[in-house]
Design an enzyme around this catalytic site. Structure first.
Site, PDB file in Angstrom:
ATOM      1  N   CYS A 199       8.010   4.192   2.743  1.00  0.00           N
ATOM      2  CA  CYS A 199       6.624   4.647   3.157  1.00  0.00           C
ATOM      3  C   CYS A 199       6.540   6.132   3.050  1.00  0.00           C
ATOM      4  O   CYS A 199       7.534   6.858   3.413  1.00  0.00           O
ATOM      5  CB  CYS A 199       6.148   4.118   4.487  1.00  0.00           C
ATOM      6  SG  CYS A 199       4.841   4.650   5.037  1.00  0.00           S
ATOM      7  N   HIS A 220       1.541  -4.076   2.906  1.00  0.00           N
ATOM      8  CA  HIS A 220       1.854  -2.896   3.164  1.00  0.00           C
ATOM      9  C   HIS A 220       0.584  -1.930   3.660  1.00  0.00           C
ATOM     10  O   HIS A 220       0.617  -1.406   4.882  1.00  0.00           O
ATOM     11  CB  HIS A 220       2.993  -2.143   2.534  1.00  0.00           C
ATOM     12  CG  HIS A 220       3.536  -1.076   2.892  1.00  0.00           C
ATOM     13  ND1 HIS A 220       4.927  -0.880   3.248  1.00  0.00           N
ATOM     14  CD2 HIS A 220       2.828   0.349   3.064  1.00  0.00           C
ATOM     15  CE1 HIS A 220       5.114   0.534   3.815  1.00  0.00           C
ATOM     16  NE2 HIS A 220       3.961   1.110   3.514  1.00  0.00           N
ATOM     17  N   GLU A 221       0.036  -1.566   2.540  1.00  0.00           N
ATOM     18  CA  GLU A 221      -1.231  -0.653   2.940  1.00  0.00           C
ATOM     19  C   GLU A 221      -2.308  -1.170   3.735  1.00  0.00           C
ATOM     20  O   GLU A 221      -3.076  -0.488   4.499  1.00  0.00           O
ATOM     21  CB  GLU A 221      -2.000  -0.487   1.443  1.00  0.00           C
ATOM     22  CG  GLU A 221      -0.837   0.296   0.295  1.00  0.00           C
ATOM     23  CD  GLU A 221      -0.021   1.347   0.937  1.00  0.00           C
ATOM     24  OE1 GLU A 221      -0.639   2.214   1.828  1.00  0.00           O
ATOM     25  OE2 GLU A 221       1.090   1.608   0.642  1.00  0.00           O
ATOM     26  N   HIS A 242      -1.390  -0.675   7.210  1.00  0.00           N
ATOM     27  CA  HIS A 242      -1.603   0.746   7.782  1.00  0.00           C
ATOM     28  C   HIS A 242      -2.925   0.917   8.456  1.00  0.00           C
ATOM     29  O   HIS A 242      -3.105   1.712   9.291  1.00  0.00           O
ATOM     30  CB  HIS A 242      -1.670   1.763   6.541  1.00  0.00           C
ATOM     31  CG  HIS A 242      -0.101   2.339   6.442  1.00  0.00           C
ATOM     32  ND1 HIS A 242       0.672   2.992   7.165  1.00  0.00           N
ATOM     33  CD2 HIS A 242       0.413   2.406   5.193  1.00  0.00           C
ATOM     34  CE1 HIS A 242       1.637   3.106   6.798  1.00  0.00           C
ATOM     35  NE2 HIS A 242       1.647   2.921   5.381  1.00  0.00           N
TER      36      HIS A 242
END
Length: 184
Positions: A110, A153-154, A157
């Protein structure tokens, strides 16, 4: 242009907040932020530009990582067949996913985390994502393999979740049941 100076680091409170929805149609300011996220990931993969500006290579970036707590992500990644997935989306949501899991054999990294954190990160093998492009048009994507992992993953966030939250603390490399390993 976004540089590494704009990317906040692990421990910053914005990375743990649930980001706010972007109102549509998007404002000029939100459109500029979204475009700059995609510009970063594209630039960071260009050796010359990355070297000139000291950019760490990335394949995805979310607005909270530049201290903007809004639901925006950008992804620029090729799948194993070489197909490019280059998207900048407002309000992306996973609307369906497979039961089957997948994980990157190399683990995940990351741009907001400087040190490597080893371990398998379980993800869904296939997902369908719905979001809105820079002009506010609906986009629906069916993803598998590396692109599916990057989008998850994004999107994490946007919900204040870091990739290492998914790693098994006792046994980071414990095989993940019913999961297909993905080489990167």
């Amino acid at each position: 242009m976004i540089t590494m100076d704009d990317i906040i680091k692990d421990g910053h409170p914005t990375l743990r907040k649930v980001a706010e929805e972007v109102s549509l149609p998007p404002s000029k300011e939100d459109q500029e932020i979204l475009k700059s996220l995609l510009e970063y990931v594209i630039n960071s993969q260009d050796e010359e530009i990355a070297k000139k500006y000291g950019l760490r290579p990335g394949i995805g970036l979310a607005a909270p990582q530049i201290n903007v707590s809004k639901r925006m992500i950008a992804v620029h990644v090729h799948d194993k067949k070489g197909k490019l997935y280059s998207y900048a989306l407002f309000n992306p949501k996973i609307i369906s996913h497979s039961v089957e899991k997948a994980y990157l054999t190399s683990g995940e990294g990351c741009l907001s985390v400087d040190e490597p954190i080893p371990g398998y990160v379980p993800r869904y093998a296939r997902i369908t994502v719905k979001g809105y492009d820079v002009d506010g048009n609906e986009v629906k994507l069916r993803l598998k393999g590396l692109p599916a992992i990057v989008f998850q993953h994004e999107i994490d966030h946007l919900n204040g979740i870091m990739f290492y939250d998914h790693i098994n603390k006792e046994d980071p490399f414990r095989p993940i049941e019913n999961a297909c390993p993905i080489e990167r």
